[in-house]
Design an enzyme around this catalytic site. Structure first.
Site, mmCIF file in Angstrom:
data_model
loop_
_atom_site.group_PDB
_atom_site.id
_atom_site.type_symbol
_atom_site.label_atom_id
_atom_site.label_comp_id
_atom_site.label_asym_id
_atom_site.label_seq_id
_atom_site.Cartn_x
_atom_site.Cartn_y
_atom_site.Cartn_z
ATOM 1 N N ASP A 185 -2.362 -18.816 1.109
ATOM 2 C CA ASP A 185 -3.374 -19.555 0.346
ATOM 3 C C ASP A 185 -4.069 -20.587 1.245
ATOM 4 O OD1 ASP A 185 -0.933 -20.910 0.428
ATOM 5 O OD2 ASP A 185 -0.957 -21.529 -1.673
ATOM 6 N N ASP A 217 -6.007 -7.345 4.404
ATOM 7 C CA ASP A 217 -7.174 -6.726 3.768
ATOM 8 C C ASP A 217 -8.058 -7.813 3.164
ATOM 9 O OD1 ASP A 217 -8.823 -4.661 2.681
ATOM 10 O OD2 ASP A 217 -7.884 -5.031 0.734
ATOM 11 N N TYR A 262 0.814 -1.206 0.000
ATOM 12 C CA TYR A 262 0.000 0.000 0.000
ATOM 13 C C TYR A 262 0.857 1.269 0.000
ATOM 14 C CZ TYR A 262 -4.524 -2.237 1.019
ATOM 15 O OH TYR A 262 -5.687 -2.955 0.961
ATOM 16 N N LYS A 297 3.764 -15.681 2.761
ATOM 17 C CA LYS A 297 3.962 -16.436 1.517
ATOM 18 C C LYS A 297 5.461 -16.684 1.391
ATOM 19 C CE LYS A 297 2.338 -18.281 -2.290
ATOM 20 N NZ LYS A 297 1.471 -19.502 -2.290
ATOM 21 N N ASP A 325 -12.005 -9.474 4.712
ATOM 22 C CA ASP A 325 -13.303 -9.537 4.021
ATOM 23 C C ASP A 325 -13.799 -10.986 3.965
ATOM 24 O OD1 ASP A 325 -13.163 -6.771 3.470
ATOM 25 O OD2 ASP A 325 -14.124 -7.057 1.515
HETATM 26 C C1 IPM Z 1 -10.156 -1.619 4.480
HETATM 27 C C2 IPM Z 1 -10.448 -0.994 3.137
HETATM 28 C C3 IPM Z 1 -9.284 -0.074 2.763
HETATM 29 C C4 IPM Z 1 -8.022 -0.916 2.737
HETATM 30 C C5 IPM Z 1 -9.479 0.684 1.449
HETATM 31 C C6 IPM Z 1 -10.743 1.516 1.445
HETATM 32 C C7 IPM Z 1 -8.277 1.545 1.115
HETATM 33 O O1 IPM Z 1 -10.656 -1.971 2.161
HETATM 34 O O2 IPM Z 1 -10.006 -0.876 5.463
HETATM 35 O O3 IPM Z 1 -10.094 -2.845 4.560
HETATM 36 O O4 IPM Z 1 -7.745 -1.592 1.734
HETATM 37 O O5 IPM Z 1 -7.290 -0.905 3.733
HETATM 38 MN MN MN Z 2 -10.698 -4.009 2.940
#
Ligand code: IPM
Ligand code: MN
Length: 339
Positions: free
Chosen positions: A207, A231, A129, A175, A235
């Site tokens: 993975d 990240d 990032y 990894k 999710d």
């Molecule tokens: C998160 C979001 C952010 C990230 C984005 C919006 C930049 O997806 O906080 O997980 O990737 O960190």
């Molecule tokens: Mn995210």
């Protein structure tokens, strides 16, 4: 939905403040698309200087489709990354615990989910990032993945320490079969582990971690990983609880903490009073715990969320057919009532 969910969290903070005799000095500043509209900057100077002086920062979500193709310095996401960097919040804590009332909201079978209570510790201010050089000239594009020993060690220390107050298991995700940064990651985490003999340390590749998260989530206590992997895996972990809208986060460094739900800005839902405020409200609870030293108030909020859910309060995305659907404000009122 950022402004709506923050408004909901503020209502709950005031309610818990009333109960515990806490008086908050809350100030609001523009960020993301609002920052661009008002000041031509997704992280305007007014906001930049204010966050440095705060004890804690509560953020809704950033992102706006109309800025998807804007130059990088105008993207809401760039503002968010700058905010994290300015605050130096290198350790992002993302707890994922199943609410018993929501066991049937996940596409996974309830018996796979029972007992799931894990914490993702995501490195937040390094890796792909932030790596330089970075570029894209339309023909070729570059991002840089770089990690230093110091960056790895400080976030790993947070993970080990947190594991000590939980089930004392640390799963470090990398990894290392391919990436040099991961080889250094594994080495530094292993070395630091000697200071924490009471924590069982396990290393796995990312993975396999993706698979383990959905095949055996209850076996995971603390999962430590770098920025990009964290990240993605967080999710994925949201699937376990049934909705991304439920999950909070705390980002910690040596100064003010940053608290944000892990969901995005959800443009199609914005302004319609349908977004789930629980991620933001639970983030406010983490704020009370980690930045303001108010663990009882934090528990009161978390208990109120659990109670509202147990009593059947449901926003649209977690409601089953036939169940009454609450909007953002009505769900917030149910949580306030439970406080
Ligand atoms: C998160 C979001 C952010 C990230 C984005 C919006 C930049 O997806 O906080 O997980 O990737 O960190
Ligand atoms: Mn995210």
């Amino acid at each position: 939905i950022g402004p709506e969910v923050v408004a909901a969290a503020v209502v709950v903070l005031r309610a818990v403040g009333k109960r515990f005799g806490l008086d908050f000095d809350l100030r609001e500043y523009p960020m993301g698309a609002t920052g661009v509209a008002q000041h031509g900057d997704p992280f305007p100077e007014v906001t930049r200087s204010a966050v440095r002086q705060a004890h804690a920062v509560l953020l809704g979500a950033v992102g706006d489709p109309s800025l998807d193709n804007a130059p990088r310095h105008l993207k809401p996401e760039t503002g968010l990354l700058a905010l994290r960097a300015v605050l130096g919040v290198f350790a992002n804590l993302r707890p994922v615990a199943i609410h018993p009332a929501l066991l049937d909201c996940s596409p996974l079978r309830p018996e796979k989910l029972a007992g799931t209570d894990l914490l993702i510790v995501r490195e937040l201010t390094g890796g792909l990032y932030y790596g330089e050089p970075r570029s894209n000239d339309g023909q070729s594009a570059v991002n840089t993945l770089r990690y230093s020993r110091t960056e790895i060690e400080r976030v790993a220390r947070v993970a080990f320490t947190t594991a000590q107050s939980r089930r004392r298991k640390l799963l470090s995700v990398d990894k290392a079969n391919v990436l040099e940064t991961s080889q250094l990651w594994r080495l530094v985490v292993t070395e630091l582990g000697r200071e924490f003999p009471d924590v069982a340390l396990e290393h796995i590749y990312v993975d396999y971690a993706a698979m383990r998260l959905v095949s055996d989530p209850a076996s995971i206590d603390v999962l430590l990983t770098e920025n990009m992997f964290g990240d993605i895996l967080s999710d994925e972990a949201a699937v376990l609880v049934g909705s991304l809208g439920l999950l909070p986060s705390a980002s910690l460094g040596n100064g003010p903490g940053l608290y944000e739900p892990i969901h995005g800005s959800a443009p199609p839902l914005a302004g319609k009073d349908v977004a789930n405020p629980i991620g933001a409200i639970a983030s406010a609870a983490m704020l009370l715990r980690h930045s303001l030293g108010q663990p009882e108030a934090a528990r009161a909020i978390e208990g109120a969320i659990a109670r509202a859910l147990a009593e059947g309060a449901r926003t649209r995305e977690i409601a089953r057919s036939g169940e009454t659907v609450l909007g953002t404000r009505a769900m917030t009122e149910r949580i306030v009532a439970a406080i």
